[in-house]
Write a protein that holds these residues in place. Structure first.
Motif, PDB file in Angstrom:
ATOM      1  N   ALA A  60      53.696  47.708  20.372  1.00 50.04           N
ATOM      2  CA  ALA A  60      52.759  47.549  18.773  1.00 50.04           C
ATOM      3  C   ALA A  60      53.161  48.688  18.054  1.00 50.04           C
ATOM      4  O   ALA A  60      52.582  48.498  16.561  1.00 50.04           O
ATOM      5  CB  ALA A  60      51.366  47.205  19.192  1.00 50.04           C
ATOM      6  N   ASN A  61      52.968  49.776  18.262  1.00 52.16           N
ATOM      7  CA  ASN A  61      52.853  51.057  17.013  1.00 52.16           C
ATOM      8  C   ASN A  61      53.886  52.099  17.275  1.00 52.16           C
ATOM      9  O   ASN A  61      53.861  53.059  17.753  1.00 52.16           O
ATOM     10  CB  ASN A  61      51.138  51.876  17.374  1.00 52.16           C
ATOM     11  N   PRO A  62      54.891  51.531  17.107  1.00 54.16           N
ATOM     12  CA  PRO A  62      55.807  52.591  17.230  1.00 54.16           C
ATOM     13  C   PRO A  62      56.258  53.594  16.588  1.00 54.16           C
ATOM     14  O   PRO A  62      55.911  53.480  14.726  1.00 54.16           O
ATOM     15  CB  PRO A  62      56.858  51.200  16.887  1.00 54.16           C
ATOM     16  N   THR A  63      56.541  54.947  16.907  1.00 53.11           N
ATOM     17  CA  THR A  63      56.581  55.981  15.896  1.00 53.11           C
ATOM     18  C   THR A  63      57.598  56.773  16.313  1.00 53.11           C
ATOM     19  O   THR A  63      58.063  56.827  16.830  1.00 53.11           O
ATOM     20  CB  THR A  63      54.932  56.936  16.559  1.00 53.11           C
ATOM     21  N   PRO A  64      58.112  57.327  15.072  1.00 56.79           N
ATOM     22  CA  PRO A  64      59.119  57.650  14.428  1.00 56.79           C
ATOM     23  C   PRO A  64      59.547  58.869  15.281  1.00 56.79           C
ATOM     24  O   PRO A  64      58.689  60.009  15.235  1.00 56.79           O
ATOM     25  CB  PRO A  64      59.674  57.465  13.214  1.00 56.79           C
ATOM     26  N   ASN A  65      60.307  58.777  15.921  1.00 51.01           N
ATOM     27  CA  ASN A  65      60.703  60.181  16.571  1.00 51.01           C
ATOM     28  C   ASN A  65      61.910  61.062  15.806  1.00 51.01           C
ATOM     29  O   ASN A  65      63.243  60.796  15.483  1.00 51.01           O
ATOM     30  CB  ASN A  65      61.439  60.193  17.813  1.00 51.01           C
ATOM     31  N   GLU A  66      61.605  62.261  15.077  1.00 52.11           N
ATOM     32  CA  GLU A  66      61.902  63.049  14.250  1.00 52.11           C
ATOM     33  C   GLU A  66      63.106  63.247  15.220  1.00 52.11           C
ATOM     34  O   GLU A  66      64.502  63.634  14.242  1.00 52.11           O
ATOM     35  CB  GLU A  66      61.008  63.829  13.361  1.00 52.11           C
ATOM     36  N   PHE A  67      63.092  63.311  15.700  1.00 54.98           N
ATOM     37  CA  PHE A  67      64.336  64.589  16.638  1.00 54.98           C
ATOM     38  C   PHE A  67      65.140  63.914  16.743  1.00 54.98           C
ATOM     39  O   PHE A  67      66.797  64.206  17.044  1.00 54.98           O
ATOM     40  CB  PHE A  67      64.240  65.405  18.182  1.00 54.98           C
ATOM     41  N   PHE A  68      65.378  62.383  17.149  1.00 57.88           N
ATOM     42  CA  PHE A  68      66.344  61.663  17.389  1.00 57.88           C
ATOM     43  C   PHE A  68      66.832  60.567  16.486  1.00 57.88           C
ATOM     44  O   PHE A  68      66.457  59.285  16.310  1.00 57.88           O
ATOM     45  CB  PHE A  68      65.623  60.625  18.709  1.00 57.88           C
ATOM     46  N   ASN A  69      66.792  61.345  14.833  1.00 58.79           N
ATOM     47  CA  ASN A  69      66.597  60.504  13.505  1.00 58.79           C
ATOM     48  C   ASN A  69      65.862  58.764  13.340  1.00 58.79           C
ATOM     49  O   ASN A  69      66.361  58.432  13.146  1.00 58.79           O
ATOM     50  CB  ASN A  69      68.337  60.025  14.066  1.00 58.79           C
ATOM     51  N   ASP A  70      64.160  59.389  13.783  1.00 56.12           N
ATOM     52  CA  ASP A  70      62.808  58.565  13.499  1.00 56.12           C
ATOM     53  C   ASP A  70      63.471  57.675  14.719  1.00 56.12           C
ATOM     54  O   ASP A  70      62.758  56.111  13.887  1.00 56.12           O
ATOM     55  CB  ASP A  70      63.351  58.055  12.056  1.00 56.12           C
ATOM     56  N   ALA A  71      63.667  57.110  15.715  1.00 55.81           N
ATOM     57  CA  ALA A  71      64.475  56.280  16.295  1.00 55.81           C
ATOM     58  C   ALA A  71      62.764  56.245  16.799  1.00 55.81           C
ATOM     59  O   ALA A  71      61.719  56.897  17.296  1.00 55.81           O
ATOM     60  CB  ALA A  71      64.992  56.283  17.808  1.00 55.81           C
ATOM     61  N   PRO A  72      62.587  54.543  16.865  1.00 55.09           N
ATOM     62  CA  PRO A  72      60.983  53.743  17.229  1.00 55.09           C
ATOM     63  C   PRO A  72      61.571  54.382  18.539  1.00 55.09           C
ATOM     64  O   PRO A  72      61.547  53.174  19.930  1.00 55.09           O
ATOM     65  CB  PRO A  72      61.048  52.890  17.462  1.00 55.09           C
ATOM     66  N   VAL A  73      61.571  55.856  19.783  1.00 60.66           N
ATOM     67  CA  VAL A  73      61.283  55.728  20.970  1.00 60.66           C
ATOM     68  C   VAL A  73      60.612  54.724  22.393  1.00 60.66           C
ATOM     69  O   VAL A  73      60.625  54.013  23.099  1.00 60.66           O
ATOM     70  CB  VAL A  73      61.811  57.337  21.149  1.00 60.66           C
ATOM     71  N   GLY A  74      59.610  54.766  21.962  1.00 59.58           N
ATOM     72  CA  GLY A  74      58.041  54.212  22.636  1.00 59.58           C
ATOM     73  C   GLY A  74      58.625  52.379  22.474  1.00 59.58           C
ATOM     74  O   GLY A  74      58.902  51.572  23.752  1.00 59.58           O
ATOM     75  N   GLN A  75      59.183  52.510  21.192  1.00 65.12           N
ATOM     76  CA  GLN A  75      59.553  50.421  21.089  1.00 65.12           C
ATOM     77  C   GLN A  75      60.489  50.559  22.113  1.00 65.12           C
ATOM     78  O   GLN A  75      61.236  49.736  22.696  1.00 65.12           O
ATOM     79  CB  GLN A  75      59.496  50.261  20.001  1.00 65.12           C
TER      80      GLN A  75
END
Length: 435
Positions: free
Chosen positions: A364-379
């Motif tokens: 519900a609250n995806p956080t962009p992962n800076e290392f992975f090109n801001d991918a919403p890895v949790g989502q």
């Protein structure tokens, strides 16, 4: 081959030290006994790999002034298995809390009476917290529950966008997901396109790819009722041949497992894709940074995996019967695996939660992962977890993966044997180490 539980347990204890040496391979607080006001207790805990617990230990100690945590972290799950079984065989030396990996949980179940039944500390009240199969995994044949679930391993593909672009492939993660959608044969076909365009390998080494393929099968190295399921397994052999063909076409970089040239291979373009259960995200980032790279190196994370949903890994926190502080240890293990802590653990190490509420929070609250090109890895991982059911793992599952198939696959990667010979070598090792 199927033994009675008691026969297996006796054999496991008697041979634990020797078997372990073969293996090389992810409460609401309150201190309980020794943790109350004016009382002090030192709790020891042994984990492996990247658990992301360091800040949580400090948080727990701050909330429970009578508790001191002494943590030991072993580099890999396989080495943690060696450590655990050596100490089980010796009858002493286990920490108050021991992290157990899914791959060798089956072997632990052979000696499950060496661990506390956590129903005595209220774990049944939390049963609905976890995805149902996670709780069942930690339940032995007698109904004893011996582990608080930590993470699970839904899988996606890590890929290097810069390398994809250089090969004329799309680098946008949604386009990459579309490109790679399909079975393992399709994944290898795209890899052949990449290899032909660049002359470089598609993935790091075949051991991890093989493990991913096996984990997706309805039954892996064991049938669901505990029978060894390797030598005459036509499906397993067919997939081994498929992988062998990919190796023959130059798709493997023949890296050493858990090394990658000190991380440099993640930076210098040695390979372009990497199989990524959630806990591997931390491995990719850590190795890239160790190799001199950073977020600009180009790694990204796509919502796709060859063959569909799959689970690789996951762990449990267990309390050995030898612990002198069972209640306090159970309280700490319980707290570490609460949804709130699992979200923090994911943020620290990429280990995807096994609790339903934590999964829902990340979706519900995806956080962009800076290392992975801001991918919403949790989502992405929350979506990849849908439909995942963990495969039954027998007592020697990790030994088969690492010590039966590991050496032949490494030799195949290096071009020292052909596929048929590698399979025959694996069967010989199976008879030597497991049968």
């Amino acid at each position: 081959m199927k033994l009675s539980r008691r026969t297996r347990a006796v054999a496991a204890v008697a041979g634990a030290a020797s078997i372990a040496l073969l293996a090389t391979a992810c409460s609401n607080g309150g201190g309980g006994e020794g943790g109350g006001e004016g009382e002090e207790v030192t709790l020891t805990i042994t984990t492996f790999g990247t658990f992301g617990y360091d800040d949580l230990y400090k948080e727990y100690e701050a909330a429970n002034p009578g508790v001191k945590i002494e943590a030991t972290n072993i580099d890999t799950g396989g080495n943690a298995r060696t450590d655990a079984f050596t100490k089980i065989a010796a009858g002493s030396g286990l920490s108050d809390i021991v992290a157990i990996e899914e791959g060798w949980l089956g072997a632990i179940m052979e000696v499950s009476d060496q661990f506390v039944d956590l129903r005595d500390f209220g774990i049944e009240d939390r049963k609905a917290d976890w995805v149902d199969w996670k709780y069942e995994q930690a339940t032995d044949p007698d109904g004893r529950v011996i582990g608080y679930g930590t993470d699970i391993g839904p899988t996606g593909i890590c890929y290097n966008g810069k390398l994809f672009e250089a090969a004329g492939l799309p680098s946008d993660r949604e386009e990459v997901a579309t490109l790679l959608e399909g079975d393992w044969a399709h994944y290898f076909d795209i890899g052949r396109q990449y290899q032909q365009a660049t002359g470089k390998a598609w993935y790091d080494h075949s051991g991890f790819v093989w493990n991913s393929i096996v984990n997706q099968l309805p039954e892996g190295y064991y049938t669901s009722d505990g029978e060894l399921n390797v030598e005459d397994n036509a499906e397993l052999k067919e997939n081994f041949d498929l992988l062998g063909s990919a190796i023959g076409d130059g798709l493997s970089a023949a890296q050493s497992a858990w090394d990658w040239n000190g991380g440099k291979s993640f930076v210098d373009g040695t390979f372009a894709t990497f199989v990524c259960p959630g806990w591997m995200l931390g491995v990719v980032q850590g190795n890239t940074e160790a190799g001199g790279g950073d977020a600009t190196t180009g790694w990204d994370f796509a919502d796709v995996f060859p063959g569909g949903a799959g689970n690789w890994g996951g762990a449990f926190l267990s309390v050995p019967e030898t612990s002198a502080h069972k209640e306090a240890a159970a309280a700490l293990a319980d707290w570490l695996t609460q949804p709130e802590q699992q979200v923090k653990q994911f943020e620290a190490a990429g280990t995807f939660p096994s609790t339903v509420k934590a999964q829902e929070e990340l979706a519900a609250n995806p956080t962009p992962n800076e290392f992975f090109n801001d991918a919403p890895v949790g989502q992405i991982l929350a979506g990849r977890a849908e439909g995942v059911v963990a495969q039954f793992k027998g007592p020697d599952d990790s030994v088969i993966q690492e010590n039966v198939f590991g050496p032949p696959l490494s030799a195949l990667d290096r071009g020292e044997v052909d596929t048929a010979t590698a399979w025959d070598q694996a069967i010989e090792l199976l008879h030597e180490l497991v049968d």
